[in-house]
Structure formats: C-alpha cells, structure tokens
Design an enzyme around this catalytic site. Structure first.
Site, PDB file in Angstrom:
ATOM      1  N   GLU A 176     -16.381 -28.706   7.381  1.00 44.61           N
ATOM      2  CA  GLU A 176     -15.348 -29.243   6.272  1.00 44.61           C
ATOM      3  C   GLU A 176     -15.950 -28.777   5.144  1.00 44.61           C
ATOM      4  O   GLU A 176     -15.955 -29.967   4.294  1.00 44.61           O
ATOM      5  CB  GLU A 176     -15.667 -30.877   6.812  1.00 44.61           C
ATOM      6  CG  GLU A 176     -14.320 -30.302   7.959  1.00 44.61           C
ATOM      7  CD  GLU A 176     -14.601 -32.292   8.310  1.00 44.61           C
ATOM      8  OE1 GLU A 176     -14.824 -33.335   8.021  1.00 44.61           O
ATOM      9  OE2 GLU A 176     -13.220 -32.778   8.939  1.00 44.61           O
TER      10      GLU A 176
ATOM     11  N   GLU B 200     -11.679 -28.868  15.199  1.00 44.29           N
ATOM     12  CA  GLU B 200     -11.799 -30.216  15.244  1.00 44.29           C
ATOM     13  C   GLU B 200     -10.371 -31.013  15.015  1.00 44.29           C
ATOM     14  O   GLU B 200      -9.834 -30.919  14.757  1.00 44.29           O
ATOM     15  CB  GLU B 200     -13.040 -29.879  14.501  1.00 44.29           C
ATOM     16  CG  GLU B 200     -13.657 -31.963  14.590  1.00 44.29           C
ATOM     17  CD  GLU B 200     -14.571 -32.325  14.205  1.00 44.29           C
ATOM     18  OE1 GLU B 200     -15.220 -31.316  13.528  1.00 44.29           O
ATOM     19  OE2 GLU B 200     -14.457 -33.816  12.892  1.00 44.29           O
TER      20      GLU B 200
END
Length: 545
Positions: A201, A321
C-alpha cells in the site's frame, strides 16, 4: 466431488427434506433463464485462484475499541493447531500471501539477532515500532507451509533505506540488502517461495506512506535482478509482484511503462470497497446485498484490465488483499454468512476481468478471517472459498440473467470434470428464483459419445429433455445460514451444518443430485453452486479447465 449416479429414491427424499429446510420465509417466486456463453472463454484464472493472507499484526492491534487479532500474527500463530493444518491442506494447494501494513517495518534477522518486535507506540506509523523476523521462526513457517502444501508469496519491506518527508512520501532508493539476505537464506535452506512481492500500500496516495512510481519501478527492476541472480540455474524462478496497493491509474500506468522489459510478473491491487469496519452492521449488510453497490467495483477491474491490454506487457493482475471493510472488518458481518454474498461476488467479478488470483484478507486474524481467531474453526466464507476452489475451473464464461438484478450469476468450466459450474447468488430475502439454463452451444445428451448423430449447430436452446434420467443429473450445493440468520457464523450445506469434527477434520462437502431438465431453485438469501456435466461447452474443450 460427489457421485452423480445415486439411487433415485435417495435423490427424491433428499430434495424433499432440503426443500422443507430452505423454503421458509418465501413470499414469492420468479422464473427465468440464465444464458451462458459456452463457445469461448472471457477470462482465465490461475488453477489456484483462491488465495488468503497471513498478517503481522500483534495482539495489541485494536480498532474502534476492539482487539480482534489475538495470536494470528506470522510471529506467534500456533502452527501445531490441527484445524489450521487441515484447513490449509484441504485446498491442496492454497496460495498464502504473507504480508500487510507492518511488512514495510519488518527487518529479517541476518548477522545480528532479533531483539524485539512491534512494540505499541502511537507516535509511530501504524502505531507500532519496527519488527523483526527471526530465522528460527522463518524455519518453522516454511516447514509448516511445506507440510500443508501451501503456495507462498512473501511481501518484502519496501521502505528499508528510504527517508520520509513531511507529506508521507518516502524518497531515495530501496536498500535491498536485507531482503536479498532473506531470499538467499530461503534458497540455501531449500524452501520454496512462489513469489516475492515488493511493498504494501505504497502506491498512489499510499496508506501511511507512499513512494513515487518511477522510483518504485527502479526498485522492482532491482528485485528482479536479485531474484535472477540468487535463483540462477533454477528451472523455474519465483514471480516478482508489486505494488500491493490501491489502484491508481496514473501511478500503475507509470509503473507498467517503466517495467516493460519483463521485470514485473504480477501487478497486485487491494480492495476494501465497503468502507470502515466501524460502520454499522445494517450499513454494511445493506451494501453487501445491493446489486448496484456491488457493481461499483467492476470499474476497478475493468480499468486495470484495459490498462494491461494497452500497455503491451505480459504482466498479469492479482487482487493481493481484499477484506471488504478496512481496519479489521466488522464482527458478525465480515465473519458471518452474509459476507459470502460479497466474497463470492468478488471472486466471480474478478475472474470475468481476467484476474488470475484473488487473496482474501485474511486466512486468520481480525474480524474478516476465513478461520476464527479464537478457536480456529472455519467461518462461512472458508467453505465458500473451498467450494469455489473445487468446482470452478480456470476458463470463465459469460452469463446473462435479466429477470431480476438480485440474482448474481457466474459460470466457469467445471474443474477437473465435464461441463460447467454455475454460481447463483440470491440477494433477495423474499423471493425464490427458479433458474433454467441455456447456452450458445448444444446440450450434450449423454456422458457417452453418440457416434450416430452429428452435433447440432450452435444456438441458444434450453437444455432438452432426454430419455434416460440417470444421464441428465446435475450436482447442487445450496448454502444457507443457520436459522435463516444472515449474521450467523454457521453455514448450512444442503440443510446440514458445516462444522469440524472432534479431530479437527474439515467436513466433506457433498452435493445433492437433481434432474437437469428441471430448473435450479435458489431460495431467498441463499447461494447455489450447480455442476452441470452435460452442457456442451467448446470453451471447456479447447483448453484445459
């Protein structure tokens, strides 16, 4: 997979019992036909499409006053637990992505021993200090993964060596020495890792930290060089994956442009489209059961697919994810029956846009684990994932059902079997849907080839009635919540509760058989997998499913 040829007396009795179980609260019904494009595939997934994550969060990780992670961390997970072992082994294989928010704060033990890991400190990014992976623990993990047959993707620390700036951008090149030491140790010990993923991220605006796309691309190229050098002489090398972040068109486009030389095998993105886990149960359930809300995520898949097609690259897309509701999910929603509507719809939608693998956050940990953090027992989505893994083959077929938007339909070539598998999700709590099946190819009259008749020309036709009942059965797996409660953590398969036994064994997932000439009955707020072996599907014949 159950046998198709069962005594008709048992078939009729089972269907009668199940109809009594699932017809409660039915206030209406509609009939319609799902049209399946069986002539050609619209997408193709990995054989091991189903993936789940294991994370680094320690017990002190809390969200909205609730600490839901327990001892689910890669550093403290009980690898001797029988249910955990059996739950992974049941997939044979299950992809496991090791990583998460704290992975960019993990140092791997090298010459200096680990001292401490992840001390809670609110002044630190993600409220935890740096952590350390001891090689003794890595040995334990790799031994466990080897015994269970798991396919491992390891998320590397991509912030090592960089310097933060006031706007959360981290600048400077990645210091790869520690990651290289871990990779070299892994190879020297003979451990198998399917892929090495760089960072978590950090793309686009990032979450807590971000890195520019040009720098990230240079670091991906550096990782590829490390992998190629350490795995020199190996017939097959691990995948290189990045960036494990939220889709940002401009950022992803830049990364792909800079890695066209083949450095990047897989581009990974994350999905948390339901909002924060602090949302009310009603708000989350409303989104999960809303066709228009579910459709909203299609834009991400479509845009990434278009980007890959236009980029002239062999890089493929994974969902690296996806937990639906961020910050650990929501108890009795993301770990309850109702979440299978969101989860299976995501699997179906992702596959239609040629996504190769879909990693669920998490396998265990938080309120969105496939397994319970407290007792390791499977939550409903575990069984949804296992059924998908066993029934849905690689080739993806188009579907169209126009009678109601509340019935979500997906179809794949059947896995290691003839015909197709159809997935039906009834989001309506008051209406039963009776579904007939049509294809753009002919219906296969028998499991045995009939050499005396030429095949019909392809056209949309309802499945015709044939003479021998034994040759026109299909297998159905009906999923419903215990007591009709969408927030139940007990899933029923054909009216029977799915629970592990006293030895921690995963229950068998047995279907019921029905006459293929009759419509598929989808009860209100229920899910059905239907394996139809008699459908003639050129898309399934032309290549392995």
């Amino acid at each position: 997979m159950g046998l198709l040829l069962q005594p008709l007396l048992v078939l009729c009795f089972s269907a009668f019992v199940f109809d009594r179980v699932t017809s409660q609260n039915n206030t209406g019904s509609i009939e319609g036909t799902v049209l399946i494009g069986a002539a050609s595939a619209i997408g193709r997934t990995d054989e091991d499409f189903i993936c789940a994550t294991l994370d680094w969060w320690p017990p002190e990780k809390c969200d909205y006053g609730t600490c839901s992670w327990g001892r689910a961390s890669l550093l403290n997970l009980d690898l001797s637990n029988t249910i955990l072992f059996n739950a992974i082994k049941a997939f044979s294989p299950l992809k496991l992505r090791l990583g998460g928010s704290l992975q960019d704060k993990v140092i791997y033990e090298d010459e200096q021993p680990c001292v401490s890991s992840f001390i809670h400190n609110t002044s630190e990014m993600f409220s935890f200090t740096q952590g350390c992976l001891p090689m003794s623990r890595w040995d334990q993990l790799c031994g466990f993964f080897g015994k269970t047959g798991a396919v491992v993707i390891f998320g590397l620390n991509a912030l090592n060596g960089r310097v933060p700036t006031p706007d959360t951008t981290w600048v400077g090149p990645w210091n790869s020495s520690n990651a290289a030491a871990l990779i070299r140790y892994t190879v020297n010990k003979g451990y198998t890792v399917h892929g090495w993923e760089l960072g978590n991220e950090l793309s686009g605006n990032g979450v807590g930290a971000k890195v520019g796309a040009d720098q990230y691309a240079a670091d991906v190229i550096a990782l590829r060089a490390i992998v190629d050098e350490i795995y020199a002489g190996f017939q097959a090398k691990p995948l290189v994956l990045a960036p494990g972040g939220f889709f940002d068109d401009g950022w992803f486009r830049r990364l792909l442009d800079k890695t066209k030389s083949g450095s990047l095998d897989v581009i990974t993105h994350h999905i948390y489209n339901l909002g924060p886990g602090s949302s009310s149960s009603g708000d989350l359930i409303g989104k999960i059961l809303s066709p228009s809300y579910l459709d909203g995520e299609a834009a991400t898949f479509r845009n990434l697919q278009s980007l890959l097609q236009s980029a002239g690259t062999k890089t493929t897309a994974w969902v690296g994810e996806a937990g639906g509701a961020y910050n650990s999910g929501h108890n009795l929603v993301t770990n309850a029956f109702v979440f299978s509507f969101w989860y299976l719809d995501q699997l179906g939608m992702a596959s239609t846009y040629d996504t190769k693998t879909y990693c669920r956050q998490s396998f265990i940990g938080g309120n969105y684990g496939l397994l319970s953090t407290t007792n390791f027992k499977p939550n409903p989505d575990y069984y949804s994932a296992l059924l998908w893994h066993r029934l849905m083959g690689r080739n993806v077929l188009s579907t169209n059902f126009s009678e109601t938007e509340n019935l979500r339909t997906y179809a794949h070539c059947a896995k290691q079997s003839q015909g197709i598998t159809l997935l039906l999700l009834n989001l309506d709590g008051n209406t039963t849907v009776k579904v007939s099946v049509s294809t753009d190819s002919t219906f296969k009259k028998s499991l045995k080839r009939n050499h005396h008749h030429r095949p019909r020309r392809p056209r949309f036709n309802r499945m015709p009635r044939v003479q021998k009942t034994v040759q026109r059965l299909r297998e159905e797996y009906h999923l419903t919540p215990k007591n009709g409660d969408l927030q139940s953590q007990i899933m029923l398969l054909n009216g029977n509760a799915l629970v592990v036994d006293s030895n921690g064994e995963i229950p068998t997932l047995e279907p019921m058989t029905y006459n293929s000439s009759e419509p598929i009955t989808v009860a209100p707020h229920s899910i059905v997998f239907a394996h139809i072996p008699h459908i003639y599907a050129p898309a399934c014949r032309l290549s392995s499913s």
